[in-house]
Write a protein that holds these residues in place. Structure first.
Motif, mmCIF file in Angstrom:
data_model
loop_
_atom_site.group_PDB
_atom_site.id
_atom_site.type_symbol
_atom_site.label_atom_id
_atom_site.label_comp_id
_atom_site.label_asym_id
_atom_site.label_seq_id
_atom_site.Cartn_x
_atom_site.Cartn_y
_atom_site.Cartn_z
ATOM 1 N N ALA A 20 -1.132 33.940 33.424
ATOM 2 C CA ALA A 20 -2.456 33.435 33.532
ATOM 3 C C ALA A 20 -3.362 34.305 32.973
ATOM 4 N N HIS A 21 -3.374 35.467 33.523
ATOM 5 C CA HIS A 21 -4.395 36.535 32.873
ATOM 6 C C HIS A 21 -4.352 36.550 31.482
ATOM 7 N N GLN A 22 -3.323 36.782 30.864
ATOM 8 C CA GLN A 22 -2.782 37.074 29.117
ATOM 9 C C GLN A 22 -3.465 35.675 28.576
ATOM 10 N N VAL A 23 -3.027 34.676 29.051
ATOM 11 C CA VAL A 23 -3.253 33.106 28.493
ATOM 12 C C VAL A 23 -4.895 32.967 28.294
ATOM 13 N N ILE A 85 -1.886 42.300 43.422
ATOM 14 C CA ILE A 85 -1.548 40.898 42.796
ATOM 15 C C ILE A 85 -2.861 39.902 43.143
ATOM 16 N N ARG A 86 -3.304 39.922 44.339
ATOM 17 C CA ARG A 86 -4.280 38.991 44.757
ATOM 18 C C ARG A 86 -5.604 39.512 44.111
ATOM 19 N N GLN A 87 -5.797 40.741 44.136
ATOM 20 C CA GLN A 87 -7.016 41.242 43.397
ATOM 21 C C GLN A 87 -7.268 40.859 42.074
ATOM 22 N N THR A 88 -6.170 40.956 41.420
ATOM 23 C CA THR A 88 -5.999 40.794 40.036
ATOM 24 C C THR A 88 -6.341 39.360 39.819
ATOM 25 N N ALA A 89 -5.767 38.425 40.561
ATOM 26 C CA ALA A 89 -6.239 36.950 40.571
ATOM 27 C C ALA A 89 -7.703 36.602 40.760
ATOM 28 N N ALA A 90 -8.165 37.238 41.815
ATOM 29 C CA ALA A 90 -9.513 36.995 42.258
ATOM 30 C C ALA A 90 -10.518 37.468 41.216
ATOM 31 N N ASP A 95 -7.422 32.415 40.677
ATOM 32 C CA ASP A 95 -7.030 31.817 42.058
ATOM 33 C C ASP A 95 -7.483 30.489 42.201
ATOM 34 N N ARG A 96 -8.775 30.195 41.650
ATOM 35 C CA ARG A 96 -9.221 28.908 41.325
ATOM 36 C C ARG A 96 -8.402 27.930 40.584
ATOM 37 N N HIS A 97 -7.359 28.269 39.884
ATOM 38 C CA HIS A 97 -6.605 27.398 39.051
ATOM 39 C C HIS A 97 -5.197 27.118 39.974
ATOM 40 N N ILE A 98 -4.969 27.684 41.260
ATOM 41 C CA ILE A 98 -3.569 27.513 41.632
ATOM 42 C C ILE A 98 -3.743 26.505 42.657
#
Length: 498
Positions: A20-23, A85-90, A95-98
């Motif tokens: 998700a981060h890369q895309v 992992i969670r900090q990367t998403a936040a 995390d808002r797209h999950i």
């Protein structure tokens, strides 16, 4: 009205968050969503809660290429990895797209409409989304249950039996006798961790595993970080570790006797002088036929030296009310038995894949570059290395996916699929790996091919060249503008007739 997204990612674990981060970084205007069957981010690192859970790869390669690992420990514990992992998403707003609690049961492709229709179960109800591109990051093992052999007499055992994949929060083993069945990465992690509180922990194995000791902290990485900063130090350490791991793997395959001798010498130095190494730490297979187990700072061997843990190499005859009867006639008393007996493989989370109304039989497909399937349009999946860190490959798959989507944008394509139309390419197992959990289920997975691009590469350096810089339009990947359906139809027909 059915919701549509440009990219739909399945799985919010280490791979899914990285994808998700890369895309999103490459295409900030593209819509995307992540469907996660569980109720939390983290995948493996949220599921496994057993004592001492940790990585069996260093965090400079298990970490994302785009986000430096900055903690002192290189072999990190599970909670630290989960926080990363969670900090990367936040930080990226991922995390808002999950969509939590969404278990994907079917993905159906329509060539006519150039889109996927994905059906999921959420709170007992069916949910449907459509997507232009499907990206599976669901891993390759069954989250609902691990593998437990059918042990004779286990029902009459009066103690507690636990599988590490489903560790109870209230399990009290303090001052108790514990037997851990297994000799893989989970077992060698559990034994020293539980030995800190248990009366005694016995690792019961059918046969030995290769075990190597590594420092829990990377002194060079920590020193470089102070001098060069996080990002530069991380990049240098990452490549340093890639080179060292690759050299070790290649040496193991080419000079196995040399590596076996070195591992034996390392093991002997950490055990009592009279310890029976031949029985308990001399595997019957060659190094890297199965994954090498790592123990940070030799914690397993330290527990054995201190007498809080021991190793028994034998076969189980049956469980008794108070423990385990062995084939040799010996008996192990136990209050708690941990069945660290492996995983159950499951391709793509068990979802059905349908192309133009026809169910795809996975063993009839072939994996392209270890990340796409013959005859399956606009579909990418992540399977990491078995001889190195999972994330090294996951990062490259994400980078390739970004390149593929850019190529399609530049040429106005809306469909892509690899075509296996070379009759000289022969089938091979997708994972050329002798671990029991792989051998039990590999026939249910797609096949690999006898040569590129149908091989699942196990060399990060080679994959960097092929996936980061190789040609996208290589003659095997077929593209379509949507109305010109022939290229993709040919690919699908090839898969159906395989």
């Amino acid at each position: 009205m059915t919701e549509h997204v440009d990219v739909l990612i399945i799985g919010a674990g280490l791979s899914g968050i990285g994808a998700a981060h890369q895309v999103h970084s490459a295409f900030p205007d593209r819509t995307y969503a992540i469907l996660e069957a569980r109720d939390a981010i983290g995948g493996t690192w949220d599921l496994f809660r057993y004592p001492g859970v940790r990585s069996d790869s260093d965090m400079h390669t298990l970490g994302y290429r785009f986000r430096p690992w900055t903690q002192a420990k290189s072999i990190a514990d599970g909670p630290s990895i989960l926080s990363y992992i969670r900090q990367t998403a936040a930080d990226a707003g991922i995390d808002r797209h999950i969509r939590y609690g969404h278990k994907v049961v079917e993905a159906s492709w329509s060539t006519k409409d150039s889109k996927w229709t994905v059906r999921a179960e959420h709170d007992g109800e069916a949910v449907e989304l459509t997507a232009s591109f499907l990206y599976s990051c669901s891993g390759y093992y069954h989250y609902d249950a691990g593998h437990t052999p059918d042990f004779a007499g286990i029902a009459k055992f009066g103690g507690t039996v636990v599988h590490p994949q489903h560790w109870p929060e209230d399990l009290d083993y303090k001052g108790k006798k514990v037997v851990v069945i297994g000799s893989g990465a989970t077992a060698v992690t559990l034994v020293p961790a539980m030995a800190q509180d248990a009366a005694h922990v016995t690792m019961l194995q059918r046969s030995p595993t290769y075990i190597a000791t590594l420092p829990g902290e990377d002194v060079l990485a920590n020193g470089l970080r102070r001098v060069l900063g996080n990002r530069t130090a991380y990049a240098i350490t990452r490549w340093k570790n890639v080179v060292l791991h690759t050299a070790m793997y290649q040496l193991s395959r080419r000079r196995p006797r040399l590596v076996k001798a070195a591992l034996r010498k390392m093991t002997a130095r950490q055990l009592p002088k009279d310890f029976d190494i031949d029985t308990h730490f001399k595997p019957r297979y060659q190094p890297w036929d199965q994954r090498l187990c790592l123990v940070p700072d030799g914690d397993l061997f330290r527990a054995i030296r201190h007498g809080t843990a021991s190793v028994v190499t034998d076969h189980i005859k049956e469980f008794t009310e108070t423990g385990i009867q062995l084939e040799s006639g010996a008996k192990l008393d136990a209050d708690v038995v941990v069945t660290a007996t492996g995983l159950r493989l499951l391709a793509f989370g068990g979802m059905r894949i349908v192309v133009d109304g026809r169910l795809v039989e996975l063993p009839e497909t072939m994996a392209y570059k270890g990340m796409m399937l013959s005859g399956i349009p606009n579909f990418v999946f992540t399977i990491g290395y078995t001889n190195a860190s999972w994330t090294l490959k996951a990062d490259l798959v994400s980078e390739y996916t970004v390149r593929l989507l850019r190529h399609m944008d530049e040429h106005g394509y809306v469909q892509c699929a690899p075509a296996n139309d070379d009759p000289s390419v022969t089938e091979q197992p997708l994972l050329d790996f002798q671990a029991g959990y792989v051998l039990r289920a590999i026939n249910e997975f797609p096949k690999a091919g006898s040569r590129a691009p149908w091989q699942l590469g196990m060399s990060y350096a080679h994959d960097v060249v092929k996936l980061r810089y190789g040609n996208i339009d290589d003659g095997v990947m077929r593209f379509s503008h949507g109305r010109k359906l022939k290229p993709v139809n040919e690919v699908v027909s090839s898969a159906q007739s395989a």
